[in-house]
Design a protein around this motif. Sequence first.
Motif, short mmCIF file in Angstrom:
data_model
loop_
_atom_site.label_atom_id
_atom_site.label_comp_id
_atom_site.label_asym_id
_atom_site.label_seq_id
_atom_site.Cartn_x
_atom_site.Cartn_y
_atom_site.Cartn_z
N UNK A 1 0.82 -1.21 0.00
CA UNK A 1 0.00 0.00 0.00
C UNK A 1 0.85 1.26 0.00
N UNK A 2 2.10 1.15 0.50
CA UNK A 2 2.96 2.32 0.58
C UNK A 2 3.89 2.45 -0.63
N UNK A 3 3.87 1.46 -1.50
CA UNK A 3 4.74 1.53 -2.68
C UNK A 3 4.22 2.61 -3.62
N UNK A 4 5.14 3.19 -4.38
CA UNK A 4 4.72 4.28 -5.24
C UNK A 4 5.46 4.21 -6.58
N UNK A 5 4.75 4.55 -7.63
CA UNK A 5 5.40 4.66 -8.93
C UNK A 5 4.94 5.94 -9.59
N UNK A 6 5.89 6.63 -10.22
CA UNK A 6 5.56 7.79 -11.03
C UNK A 6 5.95 7.44 -12.46
N UNK A 7 4.98 7.35 -13.34
CA UNK A 7 5.30 6.95 -14.70
C UNK A 7 4.80 7.98 -15.69
N UNK A 8 5.62 8.22 -16.69
CA UNK A 8 5.29 9.25 -17.65
C UNK A 8 5.77 8.84 -19.05
N UNK A 9 4.94 8.08 -19.74
CA UNK A 9 5.28 7.81 -21.13
C UNK A 9 5.06 9.11 -21.91
N UNK A 10 5.96 9.42 -22.79
CA UNK A 10 5.92 10.74 -23.40
C UNK A 10 6.28 10.65 -24.87
N UNK A 11 5.32 10.91 -25.71
CA UNK A 11 5.58 10.89 -27.15
C UNK A 11 5.50 12.32 -27.67
N UNK A 12 6.53 12.75 -28.35
CA UNK A 12 6.48 14.07 -28.98
C UNK A 12 6.57 13.85 -30.49
N UNK A 13 5.46 14.09 -31.14
CA UNK A 13 5.39 13.75 -32.56
C UNK A 13 5.19 15.01 -33.39
N UNK A 14 6.10 15.26 -34.29
CA UNK A 14 5.96 16.38 -35.22
C UNK A 14 5.60 15.84 -36.61
N UNK A 15 6.19 14.71 -36.96
CA UNK A 15 5.90 14.11 -38.27
C UNK A 15 4.41 13.78 -38.36
N UNK A 16 3.87 13.74 -39.60
CA UNK A 16 2.43 13.55 -39.72
C UNK A 16 2.03 12.20 -40.31
N UNK A 17 3.00 11.34 -40.59
CA UNK A 17 2.65 10.04 -41.15
C UNK A 17 3.40 8.95 -40.37
N UNK A 18 2.92 8.69 -39.18
CA UNK A 18 3.62 7.76 -38.29
C UNK A 18 2.60 6.88 -37.57
N UNK A 19 3.09 5.80 -37.00
CA UNK A 19 2.24 4.95 -36.17
C UNK A 19 2.90 4.89 -34.80
N UNK A 20 2.31 5.54 -33.83
CA UNK A 20 2.92 5.57 -32.51
C UNK A 20 1.86 5.28 -31.46
N UNK A 21 2.23 4.48 -30.48
CA UNK A 21 1.29 4.16 -29.42
C UNK A 21 2.02 4.21 -28.10
N UNK A 22 1.34 4.66 -27.07
CA UNK A 22 1.96 4.54 -25.76
C UNK A 22 0.89 4.29 -24.70
N UNK A 23 1.33 3.77 -23.58
CA UNK A 23 0.37 3.49 -22.53
C UNK A 23 1.06 3.19 -21.22
N UNK A 24 0.29 3.24 -20.17
CA UNK A 24 0.84 2.91 -18.86
C UNK A 24 -0.23 2.21 -18.03
N UNK A 25 0.17 1.20 -17.29
CA UNK A 25 -0.75 0.55 -16.36
C UNK A 25 -0.10 0.48 -14.99
N UNK A 26 -0.90 0.65 -13.97
CA UNK A 26 -0.43 0.47 -12.61
C UNK A 26 -1.42 -0.47 -11.94
N UNK A 27 -0.93 -1.58 -11.41
CA UNK A 27 -1.88 -2.52 -10.83
C UNK A 27 -1.27 -3.22 -9.62
#
Lengths: 263, 445
Positions: free
Chosen positions: B365-391
């Motif tokens: 209960x005291x454990x902690x996670x800080x997660x920050x997936x970060x996509x910076x996309x300027x191009x306009x023809x790409x396939x990018x996916x990101x995600x985060x789960x905490x369980x």
Amino acid sequence: MIIENSELILSVRNLAAEVDGTPILKGLNLDIKAGEIHAIMGPNGSGKSTFSKVLAGHPVYTVTGGEVLYKGQNLLELEPEDRARSGVFLAFQYPLEIPGVSNLDFLRVAYNSKRQHEGLEELDAFDFDDLVRERLDVVKMDPAFLDRSVNEGFSGGEKKRNEILQMALLAPTLAILDETDSGLDIDALKIVANGVNQLAKPDNATLLITHYQRLLDYIVPDFVHVMAEGRILTTGGKELAQELEARGYDWVREEDMAEVAAR
Amino acid sequence: MTLQISSPDTVDKPLRSGTPDRQAYLAALLQQRPLVEKVSPVGLEEVRDRALSLIQEQALPSNHDEDWRFTDLSALYQTAFQRASGSTTLPTPDLEALTWTEASVRLVFVNGVYAPTLSSISACPAGLKVSTLADADPGAIAQLGQQQGMTEVFTALNTVCFEDVAVVEVAQNQIIDTPIHLLFLTTAKDTPSVNYPRSLVIAHNNSSATLIEEYVALAESTYFTNAVTEVWLGQNAQLNHSRIQREAKQAIHIGKTAVSQDRDSRYTLTSLSLGGQMSRHNPVIVPTAEQTDTTLNGLTLAVDQQIADTHSELSFTGSHCTAQQLHKCIVDDRARAVFNGKIFVPKAAQQTNASQLSRNLLLSAKARVDTKPQLEIVADDVKCAHGATVSQLDDDEIFYLQSRGLDRKSAGDLLVEGFAAEIIDQIPMIELRQTLLNAVLSQIR
């Protein structure tokens, strides 16, 4: 098969259970003897799946009344793992995926926990490998499935076959199959049913929970029970399933209500 | 407002982040740099000078800096670390448990100093050259400190202070099957010590190699490891890189993995962070041309009061590149894990196919996670996916295993094992995989 004077494997008396304060099972009675195949049918929400999970010991359900004797022993006081080790097996309606754990390792751990319970030596990886490959045939499963993570990326049919493979390894005394037929195409259904039939023996018993009569064309039950509102309303032979298929469930309910009213 | 407190132990108190004392702390570390080189290969002086001038423009970070927001460095700043002096006398049996038969080529460093007697380079196959500063190729030395990410202050500090360099060079068109093992050991010291392990890996065009980079403590003690590895992948080169951080419980570990990928190259990093009261790993991957493939697998285990931080950066520059990143954290007790994964897809990086997933398992209960997936996309023809789960451990999964005869404890362990194994199984040596899986399980039991 119905065998005269065979051992009583499961005896359920007035079982009542609830989840989060909502009563689901309301006085369920059922006796199952060695050698028999029982089917419980019933509409959605009748409590069929709850009954199977209560038997297996799912912590979300609270038993509020009645008793369950398994081979004369109070089943409800056992932890889920102890129920499993003493021969109660639940084939899940929705088998869970366990990424990162190979199916082979999972099967070996499960098998060895039962061996340990029986006072037998655990099988090493090599001996177990031989055993599991032989049992694969029961459900016509590709050995490649052994190296994959438990149920991960398996199709619905593959998951159900994997359940029956576990059953083939654990050789339970009481096998409870919770809607093992749902979501299966006819080929997968035949394979699963064939597997269950091979495993049914005079000294064990099978309890099928199903929504569809179709399964009972392939696994022929000795008894069919109709469940609604947390109780078994009526019991018959395999012909009852056909009648349910033709007439639906409402007539059973009406007859039951008439019977209750007459009392 | 500054309050003067006349308590005798004021100086031993943790420096408040943001105080100018971090400058003094940095100066103290710099003062211990090797002023006279033991060996002075051509070009090293320029490399050091460049890094030194970089440092002088910077300060050590505090948690006022965005990149260090979740990771408190006061444990570092409150300890005066002394430069470790190398000791190469090691009992042989100790090493046996730390080396792998499959990886017959091995460079061992003890407290940052090369230990030739513990190393094994005689079995070096043709096309592979492993060396240290003493016999390194001047061409290789010139490549030190040239990558993006080398300007970061801890990395530059390593460049100024490293005692030696593990140099691995794979010649053009050579396929090296034998995994190359770089083992950085730390022995117990009476006083807190600082080590600067440094590695340089150059895989020339069309070559292929497997690298195991490992940081291990031989005994429990307080020390600071500031490690830097630079990887250069030539055109169509391939490197399978495992980085394993198994420092002591009281250690502080800050590590940089800087990778430059030329066109068509394939790079896989499997990174494990198990040790250290405070650890930080910064993989900085730069595909410098098109059609590269990058796989980043990470596993962090943090227990007790550990803080374990991973900040990864992947900056595409060319088109048609692919990348897949899976980072997992297992956090127990009062520990804390941090994941920040930045993927930068500029205009030129059209047709990029990148995915990033951060999965986190909290066991208390005291454990902690800080997660920050970060996509910076300027191009306009790409396939990018990101995600985060905490369980947390799933009750239904536990029940499923219980219903197969496993008790609750074993069921939970098996689920954690599975969670960890998904990353550990990517390491290409079975012996090491087993050791690491056991190390993870023994921590959470």
